[in-house]
Write a protein that holds these residues in place. Structure first.
Motif, mmCIF file in Angstrom:
data_model
loop_
_atom_site.group_PDB
_atom_site.id
_atom_site.type_symbol
_atom_site.label_atom_id
_atom_site.label_comp_id
_atom_site.label_asym_id
_atom_site.label_seq_id
_atom_site.Cartn_x
_atom_site.Cartn_y
_atom_site.Cartn_z
ATOM 1 N N GLU A 180 0.876 -1.173 0.000
ATOM 2 C CA GLU A 180 0.000 0.000 0.000
ATOM 3 C C GLU A 180 0.904 1.211 0.000
ATOM 4 O O GLU A 180 1.634 1.455 0.971
ATOM 5 C CB GLU A 180 -0.890 -0.029 1.244
ATOM 6 N N ASP B 290 -0.041 8.224 -1.006
ATOM 7 C CA ASP B 290 -0.677 8.909 -2.143
ATOM 8 C C ASP B 290 0.249 9.881 -2.849
ATOM 9 O O ASP B 290 0.125 10.106 -4.044
ATOM 10 C CB ASP B 290 -1.926 9.664 -1.674
ATOM 11 N N ARG C 267 8.090 5.683 -6.937
ATOM 12 C CA ARG C 267 7.073 4.701 -7.351
ATOM 13 C C ARG C 267 7.711 3.651 -8.257
ATOM 14 O O ARG C 267 7.462 2.452 -8.111
ATOM 15 C CB ARG C 267 5.926 5.412 -8.067
ATOM 16 N N GLY D 197 5.500 3.192 1.806
ATOM 17 C CA GLY D 197 4.421 2.220 1.693
ATOM 18 C C GLY D 197 4.476 1.230 2.843
ATOM 19 O O GLY D 197 5.307 1.354 3.749
ATOM 20 N N GLU E 108 1.081 -3.271 -6.252
ATOM 21 C CA GLU E 108 0.317 -2.261 -5.530
ATOM 22 C C GLU E 108 -1.098 -2.720 -5.263
ATOM 23 O O GLU E 108 -1.763 -3.264 -6.145
ATOM 24 C CB GLU E 108 0.293 -0.945 -6.307
ATOM 25 N N ARG F 61 -4.726 -1.262 -3.115
ATOM 26 C CA ARG F 61 -5.310 -0.020 -2.578
ATOM 27 C C ARG F 61 -6.292 -0.336 -1.510
ATOM 28 O O ARG F 61 -6.897 -1.307 -1.429
ATOM 29 C CB ARG F 61 -5.989 0.751 -3.695
#
Length: 164
Positions: free
Chosen positions: A51, A54, A61, A139, A162, A164
């Protein structure tokens, strides 16, 4: 097998141990969704769910999701350490993004440029510890997968997907 775990985590547990050649599913019928997940599992490495925060910049990333990671051979009691990103992105400025006072087990960390030589290194925390304020928690591996952290061996490869 751990009956309380989703089927794909049970299979990844055995993959991470490195002692399984074949997986046979029995005693119940797997759903089409479970079979689809199993079909896409890499068979030579563990793929952790993650996770992400944002506000994660594109380079960070990409380090988490696009790079193939491996746990260093000189193992640490506190972290799984994947160092190739610090080599690949040497010279990139890694700003402190999210530096909570405590790094928790399962947190995915990318070291900021304030750590000099270690800037851009990806780590997964194996234990709770104080954050110096220089480490960015980018994360978190869900708690249901924390048992896999203890099975990763030196030089073993891993990836992230990933959620969410």
């Amino acid at each position: 097998m751990h009956r309380h775990l989703p089927l794909h985590l049970q299979v990844e547990h055995f993959i991470s141990m490195g002692t399984i050649d074949d997986v046979i599913i029995s005693n119940c019928y797997p759903s089409d969704e479970e079979l689809a997940i199993l079909k896409d599992l890499p068979r030579n490495l563990v793929c952790f769910d993650v996770e992400l925060i944002d506000t994660l910049p594109e380079v960070e990333r990409s380090i988490v999701l696009d790079e193939l990671h491996f746990n260093r051979g000189d193992v640490s009691a506190n972290f799984l350490r994947s160092t190739q990103s610090r080599v690949k992105y040497k010279g990139h400025e890694f700003k402190v993004l999210n530096a909570p006072a405590t790094i928790r087990r399962g947190d995915v960390v990318i070291e900021s440029s304030e750590y000099g030589h270690y800037a851009g290194e990806l780590q997964i925390a194996l234990a709770d510890m104080e954050n110096s304020g220089k480490s960015s928690v980018v994360g978190h591996v869900p708690e249901i997968e924390h048992f896999l952290l203890d099975t990763i061996r030196p030089w073993q490869k891993f990836r992230f997907r990933e959620v969410r």
